[in-house]
Design a protein around this motif. Sequence first.
Motif, PDB file in Angstrom:
ATOM      1  N   ARG A  97      -0.840 -18.735 -28.357  1.00 50.64           N
ATOM      2  CA  ARG A  97      -0.329 -17.355 -28.473  1.00 50.64           C
ATOM      3  C   ARG A  97      -1.008 -16.410 -27.497  1.00 50.64           C
ATOM      4  N   LEU A  98      -2.258 -16.700 -27.160  1.00 51.58           N
ATOM      5  CA  LEU A  98      -2.986 -15.868 -26.201  1.00 51.58           C
ATOM      6  C   LEU A  98      -2.684 -16.257 -24.756  1.00 51.58           C
ATOM      7  N   GLY A  99      -1.910 -17.316 -24.567  1.00 50.04           N
ATOM      8  CA  GLY A  99      -1.683 -17.804 -23.215  1.00 50.04           C
ATOM      9  C   GLY A  99      -2.883 -18.527 -22.657  1.00 50.04           C
ATOM     10  N   LEU A 100      -3.715 -19.082 -23.552  1.00 44.56           N
ATOM     11  CA  LEU A 100      -4.922 -19.803 -23.144  1.00 44.56           C
ATOM     12  C   LEU A 100      -4.786 -21.297 -23.405  1.00 44.56           C
ATOM     13  N   ASP A 101      -3.572 -21.795 -23.346  1.00 44.72           N
ATOM     14  CA  ASP A 101      -3.319 -23.218 -23.527  1.00 44.72           C
ATOM     15  C   ASP A 101      -3.582 -23.970 -22.221  1.00 44.72           C
ATOM     16  N   HIS A 102      -3.652 -25.281 -22.327  1.00 43.93           N
ATOM     17  CA  HIS A 102      -3.986 -26.117 -21.179  1.00 43.93           C
ATOM     18  C   HIS A 102      -2.979 -25.968 -20.043  1.00 43.93           C
ATOM     19  N   ALA A 103      -1.694 -26.029 -20.349  1.00 42.03           N
ATOM     20  CA  ALA A 103      -0.681 -25.979 -19.296  1.00 42.03           C
ATOM     21  C   ALA A 103      -0.757 -24.676 -18.510  1.00 42.03           C
ATOM     22  N   THR A 104      -0.917 -23.565 -19.220  1.00 37.77           N
ATOM     23  CA  THR A 104      -0.953 -22.262 -18.551  1.00 37.77           C
ATOM     24  C   THR A 104      -2.169 -22.134 -17.652  1.00 37.77           C
ATOM     25  N   LEU A 105      -3.331 -22.529 -18.159  1.00 37.13           N
ATOM     26  CA  LEU A 105      -4.564 -22.320 -17.390  1.00 37.13           C
ATOM     27  C   LEU A 105      -4.693 -23.289 -16.229  1.00 37.13           C
ATOM     28  N   THR A 106      -4.246 -24.529 -16.395  1.00 34.17           N
ATOM     29  CA  THR A 106      -4.378 -25.476 -15.279  1.00 34.17           C
ATOM     30  C   THR A 106      -3.327 -25.224 -14.207  1.00 34.17           C
ATOM     31  N   ALA A 107      -2.246 -24.520 -14.565  1.00 33.16           N
ATOM     32  CA  ALA A 107      -1.308 -24.091 -13.525  1.00 33.16           C
ATOM     33  C   ALA A 107      -1.986 -23.096 -12.596  1.00 33.16           C
ATOM     34  N   ARG A 108      -2.908 -22.308 -13.131  1.00 27.81           N
ATOM     35  CA  ARG A 108      -3.665 -21.337 -12.338  1.00 27.81           C
ATOM     36  C   ARG A 108      -4.832 -22.006 -11.619  1.00 27.81           C
TER      37      ARG A 108
END
Length: 390
Positions: free
Chosen positions: A103-114
Motif C-alpha cells: 500500500r505504501l508502494g514499498l513492495d519488491h517490484a516497485t523498488l527494484t524497478a527503480r
Amino acid sequence: MSGPLAGVKVIDLTVNILGPVATQVLGDMGADIIKVEPPTGDPIRVMGPSRSPAMSVFFLNTNRNKRSVVLDLKQPEALQALLTLIDGADVFVHNMRIGAAERLGLDHATLTARNPRLIYAAATGFRKDSAWRDKPAFDDVIQGMSGIADLHARRDGKPGFVPMVIADKFCGFALASAIGMALYRRERSGVGQEVHVPMLETMLSFNMVEHLWGATLDDTSLGLGYVRMLTPFRRPHATADGHICLLANTDEQWARLFVAMERPDLANDARFAKLAQRTLNVAALYEIVTAVMATRTTAEWQRRLDAADIPNGAVLTLDGMFDDPYLVETGYFQHVQHPSEGAMITTAVPTSFSESPGSIRRLAPRLGEHTEEVLREAGVPEAAAARLAS
C-alpha cells in the motif's frame, strides 16, 4: 580497519526486535545503517529502564551502529525522501506486513524497478505467498506454533516459553545471514533480489534439527523429540555449593567421566557403555550424575573434569557474568560513554575476521538525530531536508 560490509548502505524500516537485531549485526560488520522511524519512534524505545525519553535499554541493545532518520510516511514529501534514500542503497529491509508495504508502494517490484541492484529483505510471521501472509505474529506465538512450547510439556508436563525472545533473535540472525548471502550473489551477478524470512518456518527448521527424530523416517510411531533433551534430569547439576553444567558425548569421554565421578563400574554397565544404549537410558544415567555431582563443590568438580578433559562450566548468574575471569580476559562487556545517555555497558562484537573485523563505531542514536544529515547526503534538496528534519 573496516568490517566486511564496509561500503554497504542499508535502509532499515524495521521495529521491535527481529529486524533491529538483524540490522545491528550488519552494522557491526561495517554497513551504514539508516534507521528510518516514524515520528513516534520505534516502539522498543520505551521498553525498559532509561535515563532520557525514547532511549530505553532494550533500544540501546539492538540499535548500535545506526543513524536515525524520522519520516512520517503518510506525508508525500517524506515518502519521496525515503524513495530517494532507497535509490542509493544496497539493501532495503523491513518487517511490515506484506500488504502494508504494498500500500505504501514499498513492495519488491516497485523498488527494484527503480534500483535493480537492490537487495529487498523482509521478515514476517509466515510465508509471503501463503494465505497467512498478513497474519500478525510475535515471539510467543511462534514459540507455540513451532513446537518449542511443546518441548516443555514433554519434559515438565505443561507447555512453556523459553525465557527469552528466542524466535525474534534467531530469525534476526537468519535475516542478517540471508542478506549477506544475497549481497555475495549480487557481487557475482550484478543483480539484486528479494529475500524473505518467515518466522514460523525458520523456527521449525531450527527446532526440528533434533526433534523431528523418528519421524525423519516417515514413521511417527518411532517418536518425535530427542530423548536426551527431554529428560527432567537434563539441567544444571547441583553441587555442594552451586551448580555445574557438563556434557560427555563419546564413549571415551563417558569412560573418563565415570572415573572422575569415582564410578568406573558404570563403564561396564550395559545401559551406559555405548552411545546407542546411553541414548535409550539417558534419564537413568543423568539421575546418577545428578546424585554424584551433589557430593563436591563446583570448584572441585571443575578441577576433576578439566583434568579428565570433560567439557564443563559453572552456572553463571546474569549479574555474576561481569566478574567472570574468562569474560574479563576477552573484554566481552565493554564500558562506554554514550553522548547523551552517559555510562553504559555494551557487548563486544562476537565474530572475528582476520582482515576486516567488525566494530562498534557509534552507539544507539537519539530519535531523528541524523535526519537532515542523511537526507542531504542522499541528495534531497536542502530546503526539503530541513523541513523534514524540523
